[in-house]
Design a protein around this motif. Structure first.
Motif, PDB file in Angstrom:
ATOM      1  N   VAL A 187      65.659  43.047 102.406  1.00 51.09           N
ATOM      2  CA  VAL A 187      66.615  41.990 102.054  1.00 51.09           C
ATOM      3  C   VAL A 187      66.371  41.487 100.639  1.00 51.09           C
ATOM      4  N   ALA A 188      65.097  41.277 100.317  1.00 46.48           N
ATOM      5  CA  ALA A 188      64.776  40.792  98.977  1.00 46.48           C
ATOM      6  C   ALA A 188      65.195  41.801  97.916  1.00 46.48           C
ATOM      7  N   GLY A 189      64.937  43.110  98.185  1.00 47.16           N
ATOM      8  CA  GLY A 189      65.321  44.142  97.229  1.00 47.16           C
ATOM      9  C   GLY A 189      66.823  44.205  97.027  1.00 47.16           C
ATOM     10  N   VAL A 190      67.576  44.143  98.131  1.00 50.10           N
ATOM     11  CA  VAL A 190      69.028  44.187  98.024  1.00 50.10           C
ATOM     12  C   VAL A 190      69.541  42.978  97.259  1.00 50.10           C
ATOM     13  N   TYR A 191      68.912  41.808  97.529  1.00 51.13           N
ATOM     14  CA  TYR A 191      69.337  40.585  96.847  1.00 51.13           C
ATOM     15  C   TYR A 191      69.102  40.689  95.333  1.00 51.13           C
ATOM     16  N   LEU A 192      67.913  41.147  94.930  1.00 55.99           N
ATOM     17  CA  LEU A 192      67.619  41.277  93.500  1.00 55.99           C
ATOM     18  C   LEU A 192      68.520  42.315  92.838  1.00 55.99           C
ATOM     19  N   PHE A 193      68.736  43.429  93.548  1.00 58.89           N
ATOM     20  CA  PHE A 193      69.604  44.468  92.985  1.00 58.89           C
ATOM     21  C   PHE A 193      71.025  43.939  92.801  1.00 58.89           C
ATOM     22  N   SER A 194      71.498  43.121  93.806  1.00 54.76           N
ATOM     23  CA  SER A 194      72.857  42.586  93.686  1.00 54.76           C
ATOM     24  C   SER A 194      72.972  41.630  92.501  1.00 54.76           C
ATOM     25  N   ILE A 195      71.892  40.877  92.196  1.00 50.27           N
ATOM     26  CA  ILE A 195      71.916  39.977  91.047  1.00 50.27           C
ATOM     27  C   ILE A 195      72.056  40.773  89.746  1.00 50.27           C
ATOM     28  N   ILE A 196      71.297  41.860  89.641  1.00 50.25           N
ATOM     29  CA  ILE A 196      71.356  42.691  88.428  1.00 50.25           C
ATOM     30  C   ILE A 196      72.751  43.282  88.246  1.00 50.25           C
ATOM     31  N   ILE A 197      73.298  43.843  89.362  1.00 56.27           N
ATOM     32  CA  ILE A 197      74.631  44.439  89.269  1.00 56.27           C
ATOM     33  C   ILE A 197      75.665  43.375  88.905  1.00 56.27           C
ATOM     34  N   ALA A 198      75.526  42.173  89.535  1.00 56.97           N
ATOM     35  CA  ALA A 198      76.470  41.104  89.222  1.00 56.97           C
ATOM     36  C   ALA A 198      76.423  40.723  87.753  1.00 56.97           C
ATOM     37  N   MET A 199      75.220  40.669  87.177  1.00 52.79           N
ATOM     38  CA  MET A 199      75.082  40.324  85.770  1.00 52.79           C
ATOM     39  C   MET A 199      75.747  41.370  84.884  1.00 52.79           C
ATOM     40  N   ILE A 200      75.518  42.648  85.183  1.00 51.35           N
ATOM     41  CA  ILE A 200      76.074  43.723  84.349  1.00 51.35           C
ATOM     42  C   ILE A 200      77.593  43.697  84.388  1.00 51.35           C
ATOM     43  N   PHE A 201      78.152  43.672  85.617  1.00 50.88           N
ATOM     44  CA  PHE A 201      79.604  43.734  85.725  1.00 50.88           C
ATOM     45  C   PHE A 201      80.267  42.437  85.275  1.00 50.88           C
ATOM     46  N   SER A 202      79.582  41.317  85.437  1.00 51.92           N
ATOM     47  CA  SER A 202      80.135  40.057  84.931  1.00 51.92           C
ATOM     48  C   SER A 202      80.232  40.093  83.410  1.00 51.92           C
ATOM     49  N   TYR A 203      79.187  40.647  82.767  1.00 51.26           N
ATOM     50  CA  TYR A 203      79.198  40.765  81.314  1.00 51.26           C
ATOM     51  C   TYR A 203      80.385  41.623  80.848  1.00 51.26           C
ATOM     52  N   ILE A 204      80.591  42.740  81.561  1.00 51.39           N
ATOM     53  CA  ILE A 204      81.699  43.629  81.184  1.00 51.39           C
ATOM     54  C   ILE A 204      83.034  42.913  81.399  1.00 51.39           C
ATOM     55  N   ALA A 205      83.142  42.216  82.573  1.00 51.22           N
ATOM     56  CA  ALA A 205      84.399  41.532  82.866  1.00 51.22           C
ATOM     57  C   ALA A 205      84.691  40.441  81.846  1.00 51.22           C
ATOM     58  N   ILE A 206      83.649  39.697  81.485  1.00 47.70           N
ATOM     59  CA  ILE A 206      83.827  38.638  80.477  1.00 47.70           C
ATOM     60  C   ILE A 206      84.285  39.226  79.152  1.00 47.70           C
ATOM     61  N   TRP A 207      83.626  40.299  78.770  1.00 44.85           N
ATOM     62  CA  TRP A 207      83.901  40.906  77.460  1.00 44.85           C
ATOM     63  C   TRP A 207      85.314  41.457  77.366  1.00 44.85           C
ATOM     64  N   MET A 208      85.790  42.090  78.445  1.00 46.06           N
ATOM     65  CA  MET A 208      87.034  42.840  78.381  1.00 46.06           C
ATOM     66  C   MET A 208      88.262  42.085  78.906  1.00 46.06           C
ATOM     67  N   VAL A 209      88.058  41.121  79.809  1.00 46.67           N
ATOM     68  CA  VAL A 209      89.203  40.625  80.550  1.00 46.67           C
ATOM     69  C   VAL A 209      89.504  39.140  80.336  1.00 46.67           C
ATOM     70  N   LEU A 210      88.502  38.335  80.045  1.00 45.37           N
ATOM     71  CA  LEU A 210      88.695  36.889  80.093  1.00 45.37           C
ATOM     72  C   LEU A 210      89.857  36.418  79.221  1.00 45.37           C
ATOM     73  N   LYS A 211      89.871  36.851  77.995  1.00 47.89           N
ATOM     74  CA  LYS A 211      90.909  36.353  77.086  1.00 47.89           C
ATOM     75  C   LYS A 211      92.315  36.767  77.538  1.00 47.89           C
TER      76      LYS A 211
END
Length: 652
Positions: A299-323
């Motif tokens: 559970v801890a591993g899945v949770y940490l991995f999900s945080i990393i993935i969320a950070m990566i894809f959030s960065y991409i989404a912010i960069w490309m889509v927000l405006k």
């Protein structure tokens, strides 16, 4: 068209918000016990096994108890030994949850003991009698001599004396090394009688065995408060264990191996000799520890991995889509509801969203058109209502007037009604528990109708639907009527008497209530000589007579079982009125024409008991009337007896 990049400041602020949200989420997992709950999952699995086995075993044991109690009542009426023996064999054949039956006279040292499926049959006079034909494991029933008695050892007689000395008010469960016994005691003609059913070790093993245990060393046990009382592994019996009241878990050591598990009180009726018995499930402690550790790590591993993935894809989404999304939001805000249309922005993804919104607007318009068409097609079976606030008007569709049978003087202006009038209509309806959101009411013609009223609160008011459920409600009433009535006679059944009769009795505590117990005489004679069809006519004639007696009175007529009937009088001012009604009704009992040309008058043994105003329970009232009836049954029959203290010593 030029495309824009997000500024570093906006990007970093959003990334910081995501990280902060992840930390808060992690703290929430710890505080709410999500990790510990996941680690405790094996205990949940064992609790499920315990619940399943508890339900299975208690069901079988309660079936044994019910059959034994019925047997006690039956044998209490019998004196012929051959009839008693045949009744025991018949009860054993019907006891799928037990494999032994016994009937013991402690004073004359006589006993009848039968075991289901065993090839060996033994007698007290001539030693053991074996009946094995063909395959050595096969067994067949044999005819026994009239004077046959089973042979019991001195130890068996000592056990029987123990059962007598430790009897309780009713039946008692006794555990031995090999069996569970349900034992009933009875004194009959000065003799001490013991009877009951036996559940053998082989049958218990079948009930408690786990075919595919999910964890290593997992097994189901029966426990006392201090040690293991029964196990598929006999050597495990007698082993002590510890119980943690805080967690509800148990732990023990057996042959150098540590076990952990859970327990639950065995849900069975009847007094349990030696105290409470628990159904428990245990497995190796090492197995639980390994599972808990690996589960938490996963559970801890899945949770940490999900945080990393969320950070990566959030960065991409912010960069490309927000405006572009901000621009789209502005475009949506400028649209008029009746003229939804988005212009192209030059960005493929945003233009696809524009097209999707245009399509959605068209589909919404189509859906509204379909809704209007559906409401029109449903006619008077479905209606709708809505209102903006409780002080204003309620808008009603045309079909609502018919669905709720609203009087013409309330229909003006058409399509509207005052909120207070609407609430009065809804408040006059009765809730129907069997229908989801169901209500019933009497229409102007006196007919019972039913509707389902569903509503939801919206931003600016309430919208609801009314659906005709009259046919469904009629079917519910029909099925309820079937469940409460005897199908042969049309009278109420025993289940109705014990449930609804108790409510009526409780509501009339300060008045005079009485129960008449009728045992139809000569039914066996008619069945044996003229067939069961004529016997059914005899029963129906009795039922019709009781129904006629009950119809104009505060009275319920019931077929209790077989040839036993009940009249329950309630809410009277004095006892004499009830007694006179019973006597007058019984004197008018009709005749029935038999196939041999003779006329036979309906005769019955009748016992009457008056309810005690403060403490009476329906089962006790039935029992006392039954005792009074037996005074007539064992006398000249065909008469009426009122319960008195002398009936306490009568047969049960």
């Amino acid at each position: 068209m030029k495309k824009y990049l997000l500024s570093n400041r906006v990007r970093n602020a959003i990334l910081l918000a995501i990280l902060l949200q992840s930390v808060i989420f992690g703290i929430g997992l710890v505080v709410t016990g999500t990790f510990s709950g996941t680690a405790n999952r094996p205990y949940k699995v064992m609790e499920s096994q315990v619940s399943e086995k508890n339900s299975l075993l208690s069901g079988y044991m309660n079936n044994v108890l019910l059959l034994s109690n019925t047997m006690e009542k039956e044998l209490g009426r019998m004196s012929d030994e051959e009839e008693i023996q045949n009744r025991l064999i018949d009860n054993l054949n019907h006891a799928s949850s037990a494999d032994g039956i016994f009937y013991i006279n402690l004073d004359s040292r006589e006993a009848l003991v039968f075991h289901d499926g065993e090839p060996d049959i033994y007698s007290s006079t001539y030693g053991d009698i074996s009946c094995v034909i063909g395959h050595p494991k096969s067994s067949y029933s044999i005819a026994l001599a009239r004077n046959w008695r089973p042979k019991l050892s001195d130890g068996n007689w000592a056990d029987a004396e123990y059962y007598w000395d430790n009897r309780s008010n009713g039946g008692t469960w006794f555990f031995t090394d090999e069996c569970i016994y349900y034992v009933l005691t009875q004194e009959k003609k000065g003799s001490r009688l013991i009877m009951g059913l036996e559940i053998s070790r082989n049958m218990l093993d079948t009930y408690l065995k786990l075919d595919n245990p999910p964890y290593k060393g997992m097994s189901v046990l029966l426990l006392s408060d201090g040690n293991i009382r029964y196990s598929v592994d006999p050597e495990m019996e007698g082993t002590g264990y510890a119980y943690d009241e805080k967690t509800g878990h148990i732990s023990l050591n057996y042959k150098g191996t540590a076990y952990d598990g859970v327990r639950s009180v065995l849900q069975t009726y009847g007094y349990m000799d030696g105290g409470a018995v628990y159904v428990a499930a245990v497995c190796h402690h090492s197995e639980l520890a390994a599972l808990s550790y690996s589960t938490v790590i996963m559970v801890a591993g899945v949770y940490l991995f999900s945080i990393i993935i969320a950070m990566i894809f959030s960065y991409i989404a912010i960069w490309m889509v927000l405006k572009p999304i901000q621009k789209l939001q502005e475009d949506i805000t400028d649209q008029k509801p009746e003229e939804v249309h988005f212009k192209e922005s030059g960005i493929v993804e945003i233009d696809r969203i524009h097209q999707a919104l245009n399509d959605m607007a068209a589909k919404l318009e189509q859906s509204y058109s379909r809704y209007s068409f559906a409401m029109e097609s449903a006619g008077d079976n479905v209606g709708s209502f809505e209102y903006q606030d409780k002080a204003g008007k309620v808008k009603l569709s045309p079909s609502i007037w018919h669905l709720l049978d609203i009087r013409p003087d309330r229909r003006k202006p058409v399509g509207e009604m005052d909120y207070k009038q609407w609430q009065d209509i809804l408040g006059s309806m009765e809730r129907i528990e069997e229908l989801e959101d169901g209500y019933s009411f009497l229409d102007q013609g006196g007919n019972r109708r039913a509707v389902s009223i569903r509503q939801r609160t919206e931003e600016n008011g309430v919208f609801g639907m009314v659906i005709d459920k009259t046919d469904a409600y009629k079917e519910i009433v029909r099925l309820r009527n079937i469940s409460q009535h005897d199908q042969l006679t049309g009278l109420y059944n025993a289940a109705y008497l014990k449930k609804e009769g108790q409510k009526i009795l409780d509501d009339n505590r300060n008045l005079v209530n009485a129960l008449v117990f009728c045992d139809l005489d000569n039914l066996k004679y008619i069945n044996d000589n003229f067939g069961h069809e004529m016997g059914d006519r005899y029963l129906k004639a009795m039922a019709d007579m009781l129904a006629d007696m009950a119809a104009p009175e505060q009275c319920v007529a019931v077929r209790l079982s077989g040839d036993e009937f009940v009249l329950f009088f309630y809410g009277y001012g004095d006892r004499e009125t009830i007694l006179n009604k019973v006597k007058e009704g019984y004197e008018q009992r009709p005749f029935i024409q038999l196939p041999d040309g003779t006329r036979h008058r309906i005769n019955a043994s009748v016992g009457l008991a008056f309810a005690q105003r403060e403490t009476e329970r329906m089962d006790d009232l039935i029992n006392r009337a039954d005792r009074a009836m037996y005074r007539v049954k064992h006398g000249s029959k065909n008469g009426i007896a009122v319960y008195d203290k002398s009936d306490e010593a009568g047969p049960v």
